[in-house]
Design an enzyme around this catalytic site. Structure first.
Site, PDB file in Angstrom:
ATOM      1  N   CYS A  78       8.921   8.024   9.811  1.00  0.00           N
ATOM      2  CA  CYS A  78       7.690   8.696   9.913  1.00  0.00           C
ATOM      3  C   CYS A  78       7.400   9.271  11.495  1.00  0.00           C
ATOM      4  O   CYS A  78       7.858  10.126  11.953  1.00  0.00           O
ATOM      5  CB  CYS A  78       6.402   7.885   9.606  1.00  0.00           C
ATOM      6  SG  CYS A  78       5.169   8.886   8.845  1.00  0.00           S
ATOM      7  N   HIS A 170       8.022   4.918   4.585  1.00  0.00           N
ATOM      8  CA  HIS A 170       8.239   3.557   5.617  1.00  0.00           C
ATOM      9  C   HIS A 170       8.791   2.493   4.548  1.00  0.00           C
ATOM     10  O   HIS A 170       8.229   1.819   4.007  1.00  0.00           O
ATOM     11  CB  HIS A 170       6.745   3.358   5.551  1.00  0.00           C
ATOM     12  CG  HIS A 170       5.994   4.202   6.531  1.00  0.00           C
ATOM     13  ND1 HIS A 170       5.986   3.887   7.922  1.00  0.00           N
ATOM     14  CD2 HIS A 170       5.241   5.174   6.476  1.00  0.00           C
ATOM     15  CE1 HIS A 170       5.248   4.779   8.347  1.00  0.00           C
ATOM     16  NE2 HIS A 170       4.743   5.569   7.566  1.00  0.00           N
ATOM     17  N   GLU A 172       9.955  -0.049   5.586  1.00  0.00           N
ATOM     18  CA  GLU A 172       9.541  -1.338   6.099  1.00  0.00           C
ATOM     19  C   GLU A 172       8.150  -2.056   5.448  1.00  0.00           C
ATOM     20  O   GLU A 172       7.966  -3.086   5.805  1.00  0.00           O
ATOM     21  CB  GLU A 172       9.497  -1.037   7.705  1.00  0.00           C
ATOM     22  CG  GLU A 172       8.084  -0.362   8.201  1.00  0.00           C
ATOM     23  CD  GLU A 172       8.205   1.132   8.017  1.00  0.00           C
ATOM     24  OE1 GLU A 172       9.145   1.664   7.438  1.00  0.00           O
ATOM     25  OE2 GLU A 172       7.482   1.710   8.708  1.00  0.00           O
TER      26      GLU A 172
HETATM   27  N1  GLN Z   1       0.852  11.128  11.671  1.00  0.00           N
HETATM   28  C1  GLN Z   1       1.503  10.580  12.552  1.00  0.00           C
HETATM   29  C2  GLN Z   1       1.808  11.465  13.701  1.00  0.00           C
HETATM   30  O1  GLN Z   1       1.734  12.542  13.467  1.00  0.00           O
HETATM   31  C3  GLN Z   1       2.757   9.787  11.798  1.00  0.00           C
HETATM   32  C4  GLN Z   1       2.019   8.560  10.914  1.00  0.00           C
HETATM   33  C5  GLN Z   1       2.892   7.697  10.504  1.00  0.00           C
HETATM   34  O2  GLN Z   1       3.905   7.120  11.300  1.00  0.00           O
HETATM   35  N2  GLN Z   1       2.725   6.808   9.535  1.00  0.00           N
HETATM   36  O3  GLN Z   1       2.297  10.792  14.651  1.00  0.00           O
END
Ligand code: GLN
Length: 196
Positions: A78, A170, A172
């Site tokens: 992410c 995710h 994790e």
């Molecule tokens: N929206 C976050 C970003 O742009 C990432 C979200 C996440 O890691 N769950 O940094």
């Protein structure tokens, strides 16, 4: 040894998952913490904060050097995926490692569906993986030579190169250790092969 970038975000959840499968980890906060580490996980969180701190603490520079030398595998989840991407649409100056030839658009799933869960087919996995997306980026371009291991409604959500991979979801936050096992193998095999 797997390192987990521990400056912000859900690094503890990654730690717990690796502990569950018996893979030793170390929290990485500064460049010196990367000594002896063959794979670095960059957790979910806030990519601007993670990028800023990783630069300030010298982790960005050392991770780039070790990756280019072929002794460090990388996995971004992410926000971590955003950190690894070459291009972040609309944020050209956001600090990042930028070693994977990908373009990403932050928070691009839109307000209504900004967080959702779905069962994904992943190449090489024998049954679907329950994927949790939280304000995930959309991968809008995948460079030549990278492999898409999973897509969601046509968009890539799990992409890998030779020794770096990103998931916009995710693993994790689930009970399923298969993506963690996959990365632990990648870190062992690719990096050991290169080191001879
Ligand atoms: N929206 C976050 C970003 O742009 C990432 C979200 C996440 O890691 N769950 O940094």
């Amino acid at each position: 040894m797997i390192g987990i970038l521990a400056v912000q975000g859900d690094f503890r959840e990654h730690e717990q998952m690796f502990r569950k499968i018996g893979v030793p980890t170390r929290r990485v906060r500064r460049a010196a913490d990367l000594v002896g580490v063959t794979g670095l996980v960059i957790p979910g969180g806030e990519s601007t904060t993670i990028g800023k701190l990783a630069r300030e603490y010298g982790v960005e520079e050392e991770a780039r050097r070790r990756y280019q030398e072929g002794t460090l595998a990388l996995w971004g989840t992410c926000a971590g995926a955003i950190w690894l991407a070459r291009e972040i649409e609309g944020y050209p100056d956001q600090p990042r490692l930028g070693v994977l030839d990908l373009s990403v658009a932050r928070n691009a799933y839109g307000r209504q569906v900004e967080s959702f869960e779905t069962d994904l087919e992943i190449e090489g996995f024998d049954r679907p993986f329950h994927a949790i997306f939280i304000r995930a980026p959309v991968i809008t371009r995948v460079g030549k030579g990278l492999r898409m291991l999973a897509t969601y409604r046509g968009d890539p959500v799990f992409v890998r190169g030779e020794r770096a991979m990103v998931t916009t979801f995710h693993p994790e936050l689930t009970d399923d250790p298969r993506v963690h096992e996959y990365f632990a193998r990648l870190a062992e095999e690719e990096v050991r092969a290169k080191a001879g």
